[in-house]
Design an enzyme around this catalytic site. Structure first.
Site, PDB file in Angstrom:
ATOM      1  N   GLY A 130     -50.516 179.218  41.393  1.00 42.10           N
ATOM      2  CA  GLY A 130     -50.864 178.393  40.249  1.00 42.10           C
ATOM      3  C   GLY A 130     -51.885 179.098  39.389  1.00 42.10           C
ATOM      4  N   GLY A 133     -58.963 177.482  36.178  1.00 43.66           N
ATOM      5  CA  GLY A 133     -59.609 177.556  34.882  1.00 43.66           C
ATOM      6  C   GLY A 133     -59.983 178.964  34.480  1.00 43.66           C
ATOM      7  N   LYS A 152     -57.759 184.541  43.780  1.00 41.21           N
ATOM      8  CA  LYS A 152     -57.939 184.138  42.397  1.00 41.21           C
ATOM      9  C   LYS A 152     -58.288 185.375  41.591  1.00 41.21           C
ATOM     10  CE  LYS A 152     -59.925 180.537  39.543  1.00 41.21           C
ATOM     11  NZ  LYS A 152     -60.711 179.281  39.540  1.00 41.21           N
ATOM     12  N   ASP A 246     -66.171 169.764  36.202  1.00 45.47           N
ATOM     13  CA  ASP A 246     -64.749 169.615  35.873  1.00 45.47           C
ATOM     14  C   ASP A 246     -64.016 168.847  36.977  1.00 45.47           C
ATOM     15  OD1 ASP A 246     -62.532 169.837  34.241  1.00 45.47           O
ATOM     16  OD2 ASP A 246     -61.966 171.823  34.970  1.00 45.47           O
TER      17      ASP A 246
END
Length: 798
Positions: A130, A133, A152, A246
């Site tokens: 996926g 941010g 990431k 967030d």
């Protein structure tokens, strides 16, 4: 080394890319597509031109080796002679995939000449997971330890921007400072050849945004459990001086065991360490960072934020989980203005399932416009949510043990203990202990507290407690009354779940470790009996009415069917649909599966069909058995099967029980005597006796060999006898009955087979509208479904 990284521009799903790409430069590959919920696409960010597309298997293997993903030892074990591989590169890639030497994702890239960047440091990239941010997230595997992680990666173009790199490193610092079961852990931060990447804990599951899209609004007990776990993680972060900034459903991951983990610290910052403040230095000044639908007013106005901004976002997230959508609607400007001025809408006025007013009040306080009017810590949020949280036995065994009445009473849970039974001083002390226990529980992960995504609710056990109705409101309840002698400890009923529709069938696996139920709104609900708190749900077919379910004897599959639907078989562990059989015209009313792999179905068309479960082939079909066939069941030795019928062509052909030989298909017996439709029949453990339940209110016993009726039990006078089942010793049997016109007139009863005498009877609110029943293999409890949309567990003590 130069890298070619992949950036995911589609939805974050746990699948593989399709054969379509944005750049249009790659040919369409003839790979068999894997099942994914929806397609997503990848775009290549090249630091150098890709290699030529391989034209032969030799070319392909050369690129595979250059990529660094090939394990030479495993390759030699599978292909001692590489010449055995197909010469066509696509077929060769398929062979490598089948052998586990390449993933589909890796093969697609290498077939397109994109072999660079599939290894980062000590990690192979297996596939995209996926996009967060601040970067793309991949599934990675350590090349020597074979440990799987989430990688990431900061895209190469972003690595050239100071702001992006600093924000990326800020996320690394924030995540590294935290160590909590409800926050995804950071293992390492790495850099090489201009590529920055974080090595993070791999969390298998789905985020709550995806869950909402699949199931719709959650029951308030489910949502509260998830939010309390997130609050526990936030409390840890806030204690370290870090605010997330967030919080939203997409950043809360539900793990396979029902736990919640906070994701994506890309916007996190320290509100106590000014050296971590990038606002002025890196151009964040004046930006309303965060996600607009969940952002706190002060964050929306680009003002200084502290931990209370996270609590506001957590309140907006709780609202979203309950309503199925964020609290405010409109344009960006309108939503921002509502965050600053408008209170959250009252959920109880907008939902079919009522949310307690006190929970509405908690959300309103979490989302107060002024920071000083909110809860001042995540701990206070957990305290406020505690009335809707189950209390664990202990932090060490919460995942292995379900709750008991005594646990709840000792914990002093206000919503589960009659207020009139405890004195004020003791009650206050117990509540304080319960709050402390819950905090400790959530602080260690709280995974087992998570409840079913469609409204599974661990309920209260009977006996002067409050029950939770199918509509979700707190309402007084009383335990079922027991005849012959007072109820003893352990004989209470336990509410396992409330669903969105009538529950017409329940089943338990042969070994008693698995449970499943279906409802009239198309949901299959399943899980393990070791922990009734952790159940899963599948919407089988939109608009469907499910009537029946049955497990395969090996415990691997659950078979379900209903009105206007095929007969589906699902994996009982993963929830994946694995087989499909034709349904009956009208409705399929019952299914049964034998140990030898045969499937029986019957329906409102008056037919019975015998299938080979493994192949789907029809072995035999019986048509015109009656105008409607209610149920089918195999004998214990599987040599025979029985079917129960409604009206036939004549009175003599109506309301019968018919017995067939499985091997030959020949009819062996017809049992007549019931004066109304025969709803259910079951064999005794030794296969010599048959028990039947009818809408005439009686339960009858039959000699299988002789075809004679041996006993009539007036089990449910004036009602419909819905189900009957033998206890494992064959000496007792249980039945349930109800009145369709008066659901309060219903009961669960146990009978002595030899004498026909009543052993136990349960009546009252807990027994309302019972229409389905399954007994545990050890005979210690029954599970029931009802017209009141509830599934209950009844403990037997003889």
């Amino acid at each position: 080394m130069q890298f070619s990284l992949l950036e995911n521009f589609g939805p974050a799903i746990g699948g593989f890319a399709t054969d379509r790409e944005f750049n249009g430069a790659c040919r369409v590959l003839p790979f068999p597509k894997l099942r994914v919920s929806r397609p997503y696409f990848v775009k290549v960010l090249e630091m150098s031109a890709p290699a030529p597309v391989p034209a032969t298997s030799t070319d392909l293997l050369s690129l595979v080796r250059k990529s660094g993903v090939l394990d030479e030892k495993q390759f030699s074990e599978h292909f001692s002679d590489p010449g055995e591989l197909p010469d066509d590169p696509t077929e060769c890639a398929n062979a490598l995939i089948r052998s586990g030497l390449l993933t589909t994702f890796q093969a697609r890239q290498i077939l397109a000449g994109k072999y660079r960047g599939l290894v980062l440091g000590a990690y192979k990239i297996l596939r995209p997971l996926g996009q967060g941010g601040m970067g793309v997230v991949y599934l990675g595997e350590h090349t020597t330890l074979h440990r799987r992680v989430a990688l990431k990666v900061l895209p190469a173009k972003s690595a050239q921007e100071r702001v992006a790199v600093e924000r990326f490193m800020r996320e690394a610092r924030a995540t590294a400072a935290l160590d909590h079961p409800n926050i995804v852990r950071l293992h390492d931060v790495c850099q090489g050849a201009g590529v920055h990447f974080l090595v993070m804990e791999l969390v298998e599951g789905k985020n709550l945004e995806t869950l909402l899209a699949e199931t719709g609004p959650l029951h308030f007990a489910t949502a509260v459990s998830y939010i309390a776990q997130a609050a526990a993680g936030l409390q840890h972060a806030h204690s370290k001086g870090i605010v997330h900034r967030d919080i939203k459903p997409a950043n809360l991951m539900m793990t396979k065991d029902g736990g919640i983990k906070i994701l994506d610290m890309g916007l996190a910052r320290s509100f106590v360490n000014e050296s971590d403040n990038l606002t002025g230095a890196l151009g964040e000044e004046g930006e309303a960072l965060g996600t607009i639908d969940f952002v706190a007013p002060e964050q929306a106005m680009a003002q200084a934020v502290d931990e209370r901004a996270d609590l506001y976002s957590l309140g907006a997230t709780l609202y979203c989980l309950l309503a199925g959508h964020p609290p405010y609607k409109g344009s960006r400007a309108q939503v921002l203005m509502q965050h600053q001025m408008a209170p959250p809408p009252q959920l109880s006025r907008t939902l079919k399932v009522n949310v307690p007013q006190t929970l509405n009040d908690v959300i309103a306080k979490m989302m107060a416009k002024k920071k000083g009017d909110r809860y001042q810590s995540a701990d206070e949020v957990i305290d406020a949510l505690s009335p809707w949280l189950p209390a664990p036995k202990s932090s060490s065994n919460v995942q292995q043990n379900a709750l008991s009445t005594q646990d709840l009473r000792e914990a002093g849970v206000a919503t589960q203990v009659s207020r009139s039974q405890t004195k004020k001083g003791k009650k206050s002390k117990k509540r304080a202990a319960a709050r402390a226990d819950r905090k400790k529980w959530y602080a260690i992960g709280g995974g087992a507290a998570a409840v079913l995504v469609v409204g599974v609710l661990i309920a209260v056990l009977s006996g002067g407690k409050k029950a939770v109705t199918a509509e979700g409101t707190d309402a007084p309840g009383r335990s079922g009354t027991v005849s012959n002698r007072p109820a003893a400890a352990g004989e209470d009923s336990q509410l396992v779940l409330t669903s969105t529709g009538l529950v017409p069938d329940v089943t338990l696996s042969r070994d008693g470790t698995r449970f499943a139920a279906v409802d009239w709104t198309g949901n299959l609900i399943y899980g393990r009996t070791a922990n009734w708190q952790k159940l899963e749900s599948i919407r089988v077919q939109a608009g469907a009415t499910l009537n029946c379910c049955a497990g395969t004897p090996d415990g691997r599959h659950i078979v379900v069917a209903g009105r206007g639907t095929p007969v589906f078989a699902y994996d009982w562990g993963t929830g994946q649909m694995v087989r499909e059989f034709p349904g009956h015209s009208g409705s399929t009313l019952c299914v049964a599966v034998s140990r030898s792999g045969k499937l029986l179905t019957c329906g409102s068309d008056g037919a019975i069909v015998l299938y080979d479960f493994a192949t789907g082939d029809v072995i035999r079909k019986y048509e015109g058995v009656a105008r409607q066939v209610w149920s089918v069941a195999f004998s214990p030795d599987e040599s025979k099967f029985v079917a129960t019928t409604a009206a036939g062509g004549t009175d003599e052909e109506s309301n019968q029980i018919r017995l067939w030989d499985v091997a030959t298909g020949g009819e062996l017996q017809r049992f007549t005597g019931h004066t109304d439709e025969v709803r259910w029949a079951t064999f005794s453990p030794n296969g010599q006796t048959l028990a039947s339940a009818s809408f005439d209110g009686t339960v009858r016993l039959w000699d299988v060999a002789g075809g004679k009726q041996t006993r009539v039990i007036d089990a449910h006078a004036g009602k419909w006898a819905e189900r009957v089942a033998f206890l494992p010793d064959g000496k007792r049997l249980a039945s349930c009955g109800s009145d369709a016109r008066n659901t309060a007139s219903s009961e669960l009863r146990v009978w002595d087979v030899a004498t026909g005498q009543e052993v136990r009877t349960w009546r009252g609110d807990d027994a309302r509208g019972l229409i389905a029943m399954a007994l545990s293999p050890d005979g210690k409890y029954a599970v029931t479904g009802s017209r009141d949309k509830a599934v209950r567990l009844w403990k037997f003590a003889f």
